[in-house]
Write an enzyme that holds these catalytic residues in place. Structure first.
Site, short mmCIF file in Angstrom:
data_model
loop_
_atom_site.label_atom_id
_atom_site.label_comp_id
_atom_site.label_asym_id
_atom_site.label_seq_id
_atom_site.Cartn_x
_atom_site.Cartn_y
_atom_site.Cartn_z
N CYS A 111 0.79 -1.25 0.00
CA CYS A 111 0.00 0.00 0.00
C CYS A 111 0.82 1.29 0.00
O CYS A 111 0.24 2.37 -0.16
CB CYS A 111 -0.97 0.06 1.19
SG CYS A 111 -2.27 -1.18 1.15
N ASP A 112 2.13 1.22 0.18
CA ASP A 112 2.88 2.48 0.29
C ASP A 112 4.27 2.34 -0.32
O ASP A 112 5.27 2.80 0.26
CB ASP A 112 2.99 2.89 1.77
CG ASP A 112 3.41 4.35 1.95
OD1 ASP A 112 3.23 5.13 0.99
OD2 ASP A 112 3.91 4.70 3.03
N LEU A 113 4.35 1.76 -1.51
CA LEU A 113 5.63 1.58 -2.16
C LEU A 113 6.10 2.89 -2.77
O LEU A 113 5.38 3.55 -3.51
CB LEU A 113 5.53 0.52 -3.26
CG LEU A 113 6.86 0.09 -3.89
CD1 LEU A 113 7.69 -0.70 -2.90
CD2 LEU A 113 6.62 -0.71 -5.15
N ASN B 138 11.02 3.97 0.74
CA ASN B 138 10.71 2.72 1.46
C ASN B 138 11.46 1.53 0.88
O ASN B 138 11.16 0.38 1.23
CB ASN B 138 9.20 2.44 1.42
CG ASN B 138 8.43 3.36 2.33
OD1 ASN B 138 9.00 3.98 3.24
ND2 ASN B 138 7.13 3.49 2.11
#
Length: 254
Positions: A76-78, A82
């Site tokens: 959900c937060d690539l 990260n």
């Protein structure tokens, strides 16, 4: 995030600490920092092959999350910050703060938790719909940023023009050299090495566009992404070796 998740390209959690006023995770130290750091430094050694290897690592991590566990896990937060790099420049996907685990037989879910604008899929941003195809979209955007050195939130992208459209225009007009990171390509006439690089970059950006297709059903799976990236890498290495030989050949006098 389930505690038994293990993969070479996922950040390893060593331990955790939780008190009423303080919570912390202890992670493996990644001495080479993040992909974002490398992209926006002036390091000329960050070449096509290094970037390809990192994208393969990230794709393998997502493939494992989507297909290698009993239920699909969506990151959900690539984004580049990260993606952390170890001593050997092996990539590890990190930050599972808003990860979603899909139920058995349930290909998607909804959430009110949103990721970073520019990287999240349209259906996630507008309706909060979470699926593995949302990660595929984010991966496509990260690939574009990795090879163009252009953030999706750059101020040049206004109204209908965005990173995806900018890249698509260059691919369709075969003007790849105009959008890729200048550190990757020095175009010289009759330079076989440059032609090899252009061919590889075109293939990579075309894959990124397929990953970031607007309708989720038009995006390929991470299994297909991994297979395609590996083929691109193998072809690039073979073509690069051949181009070195061709460039070494003496020019025959007419």
């Amino acid at each position: 995030m389930p505690s038994n998740i293990r993969h070479r390209n996922l950040i390893k959690i060593i331990s955790c600490w939780s008190q009423l006023d303080f919570k912390a995770l202890v992670l493996n130290y990644m001495p080479n920092g993040s992909l974002e750091k490398w992209l926006y430094s002036q390091n000329s050694s960050f070449d096509i092959l290094k970037r390809l290897n990192i994208m393969v690592d990230v794709a393998l991590a997502l493939e494992y999350l989507h297909h290698g566990y009993s239920v699909p896990i969506v990151h959900c937060d690539l984004k580049p910050s990260n993606i952390l790099l170890d001593d050997d420049m092996v990539a590890h996907v990190a930050d599972f703060g808003i990860v979603k685990i899909l139920g058995l037989g349930d290909p998607m879910t909804q959430t009110m938790t949103l990721a970073i604008v520019g990287y999240m899929a349209p259906e996630y941003g507008m309706d909060g719909i979470v699926s593995t195809q949302g990660d595929v979209y984010s991966f496509g955007i990260v690939v574009m940023e990795t090879f163009t050195k252009m953030k999706p939130t750059n101020e040049m992208f206004v109204e209908e023009m965005n990173l995806k459209q900018w890249v698509a225009n260059s691919v369709s007009s075969e003007a790849i050299a105009e959008v890729v990171d200048a550190n990757l390509l020095v175009v010289q006439e009759q330079d076989h090495e440059s032609l090899t690089k252009i061919d590889c970059l075109s293939s990579v950006l075309r894959l990124a566009l397929v990953c970031s297709a607007e309708p989720p059903h038009e995006r390929i799976s991470m299994r297909e992404v991994v297979a395609t990236l590996k083929k691109i890498k193998i072809k690039f290495l073979k073509d690069a070796a051949r181009s070195v030989q061709l460039n070494r050949r003496p020019v025959q006098a007419l």
